[in-house]
Design a protein around this motif. Structure first.
Motif, PDB file in Angstrom:
ATOM      1  N   LEU A  28      43.524  21.221  31.144  1.00 35.07           N
ATOM      2  CA  LEU A  28      44.487  20.028  32.001  1.00 35.07           C
ATOM      3  C   LEU A  28      45.396  20.800  33.144  1.00 35.07           C
ATOM      4  N   ARG A  29      45.009  22.147  33.184  1.00 34.59           N
ATOM      5  CA  ARG A  29      45.986  22.527  34.646  1.00 34.59           C
ATOM      6  C   ARG A  29      45.347  22.160  35.838  1.00 34.59           C
ATOM      7  N   GLY A  30      46.066  22.173  36.699  1.00 35.95           N
ATOM      8  CA  GLY A  30      45.697  21.609  38.173  1.00 35.95           C
ATOM      9  C   GLY A  30      46.292  20.337  38.324  1.00 35.95           C
ATOM     10  N   GLY A  31      46.080  19.730  39.704  1.00 41.12           N
ATOM     11  CA  GLY A  31      46.615  18.557  39.854  1.00 41.12           C
ATOM     12  C   GLY A  31      45.794  17.131  39.295  1.00 41.12           C
ATOM     13  N   ARG A  32      46.346  16.238  39.105  1.00 35.69           N
ATOM     14  CA  ARG A  32      45.953  14.885  38.673  1.00 35.69           C
ATOM     15  C   ARG A  32      46.748  14.028  39.138  1.00 35.69           C
ATOM     16  N   ASN A  54      51.758  11.614  40.389  1.00 35.26           N
ATOM     17  CA  ASN A  54      51.074  12.709  40.017  1.00 35.26           C
ATOM     18  C   ASN A  54      51.516  12.858  38.426  1.00 35.26           C
ATOM     19  N   VAL A  55      50.525  13.299  37.592  1.00 31.68           N
ATOM     20  CA  VAL A  55      50.700  13.307  36.221  1.00 31.68           C
ATOM     21  C   VAL A  55      50.540  14.773  35.546  1.00 31.68           C
ATOM     22  N   ALA A  56      50.577  15.553  36.514  1.00 31.01           N
ATOM     23  CA  ALA A  56      50.206  16.981  35.986  1.00 31.01           C
ATOM     24  C   ALA A  56      51.276  18.078  36.344  1.00 31.01           C
ATOM     25  N   VAL A  60      51.073  17.735  43.946  1.00 30.13           N
ATOM     26  CA  VAL A  60      50.046  17.372  44.705  1.00 30.13           C
ATOM     27  C   VAL A  60      50.305  16.415  45.807  1.00 30.13           C
ATOM     28  N   THR A  61      49.673  16.757  47.022  1.00 36.65           N
ATOM     29  CA  THR A  61      50.020  15.874  48.229  1.00 36.65           C
ATOM     30  C   THR A  61      49.061  14.715  48.483  1.00 36.65           C
ATOM     31  N   ILE A  62      49.284  13.805  48.621  1.00 40.20           N
ATOM     32  CA  ILE A  62      48.647  12.769  48.776  1.00 40.20           C
ATOM     33  C   ILE A  62      48.433  12.218  50.401  1.00 40.20           C
TER      34      ILE A  62
END
Length: 69
Positions: A28-32, A54-56, A60-62
């Motif tokens: 589950l690591r990383g950006g989600r 972001n749920v991680a 995270v850059t959108i």
């Protein structure tokens, strides 16, 4: 069952659970990013609403997103 066997079983169960948790958290690591969208039609016109979050654990850059209707 004596105490030694009970402690051995307890150690095996908790050790396996710890390994399972490490594997799951590594997966589950990383950006989600989670995208929720709703569409409504008040007054005969379509409205589309989206929520991006972001749920991680990592940032995270959108950069942008598009909607096709």
């Amino acid at each position: 069952m004596n105490r030694t066997n009970a402690l051995a079983v307890f150690g095996a169960v908790t050790g396996a659970a710890g390994v399972g948790w490490q594997i799951w958290s590594h997966r589950l690591r990383g950006g989600r990013v989670e995208v929720l969208s709703t569409r409504q039609r008040p007054d005969g016109r379509w409205w589309v609403r989206t929520d991006v979050s972001n749920v991680a654990r990592l940032d995270v850059t959108i950069v942008g997103y598009s909607i096709w209707c």
